[in-house]
Design a protein around this motif. Structure first.
Motif, PDB file in Angstrom:
ATOM      1  N   SER A   1       8.697-113.668  88.095  1.00  0.00           N
ATOM      2  CA  SER A   1       8.780-113.001  86.462  1.00  0.00           C
ATOM      3  C   SER A   1       9.828-113.654  85.741  1.00  0.00           C
ATOM      4  CB  SER A   1       9.381-111.718  87.026  1.00  0.00           C
ATOM      5  OG  SER A   1       8.991-111.071  85.962  1.00  0.00           O
TER       6      SER A   1
ATOM      7  N   ARG B   1      -4.606-113.651  74.780  1.00  0.00           N
ATOM      8  CA  ARG B   1      -5.120-112.345  75.428  1.00  0.00           C
ATOM      9  C   ARG B   1      -6.339-112.400  76.165  1.00  0.00           C
ATOM     10  NH1 ARG B   1      -2.003-108.062  76.379  1.00  0.00           N
ATOM     11  NH2 ARG B   1      -3.331-106.553  74.748  1.00  0.00           N
TER      12      ARG B   1
ATOM     13  N   ASN C   1      -6.825-107.938  87.311  1.00  0.00           N
ATOM     14  CA  ASN C   1      -6.233-107.142  87.736  1.00  0.00           C
ATOM     15  C   ASN C   1      -6.506-106.785  88.468  1.00  0.00           C
ATOM     16  OD1 ASN C   1      -4.811-104.731  86.313  1.00  0.00           O
ATOM     17  ND2 ASN C   1      -6.676-103.445  87.808  1.00  0.00           N
TER      18      ASN C   1
ATOM     19  N   CYS D   1       6.268-104.105  89.302  1.00  0.00           N
ATOM     20  CA  CYS D   1       6.808-104.334  88.356  1.00  0.00           C
ATOM     21  C   CYS D   1       6.793-105.697  87.002  1.00  0.00           C
ATOM     22  CB  CYS D   1       8.586-104.260  88.291  1.00  0.00           C
ATOM     23  SG  CYS D   1       9.107-105.583  88.466  1.00  0.00           S
TER      24      CYS D   1
ATOM     25  N   ALA E   1       2.753-105.378  86.415  1.00  0.00           N
ATOM     26  CA  ALA E   1       2.959-104.554  85.062  1.00  0.00           C
ATOM     27  C   ALA E   1       2.654-105.477  83.524  1.00  0.00           C
ATOM     28  CB  ALA E   1       3.632-102.803  84.694  1.00  0.00           C
ATOM     29  N   ARG E   2       4.373-106.358  83.448  1.00  0.00           N
ATOM     30  CA  ARG E   2       4.710-106.698  82.850  1.00  0.00           C
ATOM     31  C   ARG E   2       3.208-108.308  82.587  1.00  0.00           C
ATOM     32  NH1 ARG E   2       7.103-110.351  83.521  1.00  0.00           N
ATOM     33  NH2 ARG E   2       8.574-110.203  80.761  1.00  0.00           N
TER      34      ARG E   2
ATOM     35  N   ARG F   1       0.135-107.401  82.903  1.00  0.00           N
ATOM     36  CA  ARG F   1      -1.129-106.637  82.395  1.00  0.00           C
ATOM     37  C   ARG F   1      -0.432-106.831  80.808  1.00  0.00           C
ATOM     38  NH1 ARG F   1      -0.443-103.502  87.388  1.00  0.00           N
ATOM     39  NH2 ARG F   1      -2.859-104.014  88.843  1.00  0.00           N
ATOM     40  N   ARG F   2       0.923-105.820  80.751  1.00  0.00           N
ATOM     41  CA  ARG F   2       1.261-105.426  79.428  1.00  0.00           C
ATOM     42  C   ARG F   2       0.651-106.532  78.527  1.00  0.00           C
ATOM     43  NH1 ARG F   2       5.243-102.289  81.625  1.00  0.00           N
ATOM     44  NH2 ARG F   2       6.765-104.097  81.556  1.00  0.00           N
ATOM     45  N   ALA F   3       0.903-107.926  79.044  1.00  0.00           N
ATOM     46  CA  ALA F   3       0.672-109.404  78.438  1.00  0.00           C
ATOM     47  C   ALA F   3      -0.118-109.693  78.013  1.00  0.00           C
ATOM     48  CB  ALA F   3       1.885-109.723  78.769  1.00  0.00           C
TER      49      ALA F   3
ATOM     50  N   ALA G   1      -6.466-104.069  75.309  1.00  0.00           N
ATOM     51  CA  ALA G   1      -6.277-102.849  75.381  1.00  0.00           C
ATOM     52  C   ALA G   1      -7.423-101.752  75.392  1.00  0.00           C
ATOM     53  CB  ALA G   1      -5.925-101.862  73.785  1.00  0.00           C
TER      54      ALA G   1
ATOM     55  N   TYR H   1      -5.020-100.146  82.607  1.00  0.00           N
ATOM     56  CA  TYR H   1      -3.977-100.824  83.743  1.00  0.00           C
ATOM     57  C   TYR H   1      -5.191-100.050  85.297  1.00  0.00           C
ATOM     58  CZ  TYR H   1      -0.561-102.087  80.492  1.00  0.00           C
ATOM     59  OH  TYR H   1       0.255-102.439  79.711  1.00  0.00           O
TER      60      TYR H   1
END
Length: 305
Positions: free
Chosen positions: A13, A87, A97, A108, A111-112, A114-116, A120, A124
């Motif tokens: 990470s 994306r 996922n 953690c 999650a990063r 996934r956000r990146a 949308a 998640y």
């Protein structure tokens, strides 16, 4: 107070974070102290991370990322480390996922990612349906297809008495219903074949490259529809509405809660397995000889058990 040693997930990470920061910093780079303070790492961890970044390469061109330290300043050199926006599609995001959950990636870090990367509309918590059978060699075969590597697979079709090896040139992976298939060129048979991914028992990558072939682009449904073997089956209407066989050509309700289903098939053993698994709810309507072979197969299975 000593800085806690990073786990492997944390190192990965931090490597991504630092590579992004160095790219944004441009030719000036960043000082070692600035990086250590910003990302809460020790000098020893930074040296490990610089080593990790320097092992990365662009898969298509082979260009390596160069991460160097000059007079206490860390600089990212060359376009191989260019960080471009990415994306994923909803389907690609669902696969990512699912992999993040199945591999047990630190939450953690997951999650990063996934956000990146996740779109949308996926959210998640959405997963790839666990009933999709991809087998044990999905990742290796994806790489073999991308790199053009000839493979040896051990596979047992429904018509085989024992698993046997096949020398193949992998072409692509497709999904139909709850099954995933490898489309490949069988070198010995000199023809295109489909292999259920969850039935591949062993995979070996050879040192040979694939030979390019003119491949058929027909779907599994269309391929089975062209098969010379078809049969009309009688079954309850609610069952007919639920079946997801690729070879179904037509479903006709008779108004009495039953339906006739015309199915194309390439394997008689597959057909018999589906009928026997239904526990008497499915009958063959138009082929007495096939019905007799079904009875013989069911009797043989009963005898073996």
């Amino acid at each position: 107070m000593a800085v806690r040693k990073l786990t492997s997930e944390q190192r990965l990470s931090r490597s991504i974070d630092i590579m992004e920061a160095l790219y944004a910093a441009g030719e000036a780079g960043m000082t070692r102290d600035e990086i250590c303070s910003r990302f809460d790492i020790s000098g020893a961890s930074l040296d490990e991370i610089i080593g990790i970044i320097s092992t990365l390469a662009d898969r298509e061109s082979g260009a390596r990322i160069i991460c160097e330290c000059h007079d206490e300043r860390v600089v990212l050199i060359g376009d191989a480390g260019r960080v471009l926006p990415l994306r994923l599609s909803a389907a690609e995001g669902a696969v990512l996922n699912h992999e993040l959950e199945s591999l047990g990636i630190e939450e953690c870090a997951a999650a990063r990612i996934r956000r990146a990367l996740l779109p949308a509309e996926l959210g998640y918590n959405q997963r790839v349906d666990d009933t999709v059978a991809r087998g044990s060699y999905w990742q290796q075969l994806c790489c073999a297809i991308q790199d053009g590597v000839r493979c040896l697979v051990t596979y047992r079709s429904l018509d085989d008495q024992h698993p046997r090896r096949r020398l193949i040139d992998p072409l692509k992976i497709t999904t139909n219903g709850d099954q995933t298939y490898l489309i490949a060129w069988d070198v010995e048979a000199d023809g295109q074949r489909s292999y259920r991914m969850d039935k591949i028992e062993e995979l070996l990558l050879t040192e040979d490259s694939v030979v390019r072939h003119t491949t058929e682009t027909t779907s599994l449904h269309d391929s089975l529809a062209q098969a010379s073997q078809s049969v009309k089956l009688l079954m309850p209407l609610d069952m007919a509405e639920r079946v997801r066989w690729a070879g179904i050509r037509s479903i006709k309700a008779d108004g009495e809660g039953t339906a006739s289903v015309t199915v194309s098939y390439s394997s008689e053993n597959w057909l018999f397995s589906q009928i026997i698994a239904a526990g008497g709810a499915i009958r063959i309507a138009d082929d007495p000889a096939l019905s007799k072979r079904l009875c013989d197969a069911a009797e043989a299975m009963s005898f073996r058990s």
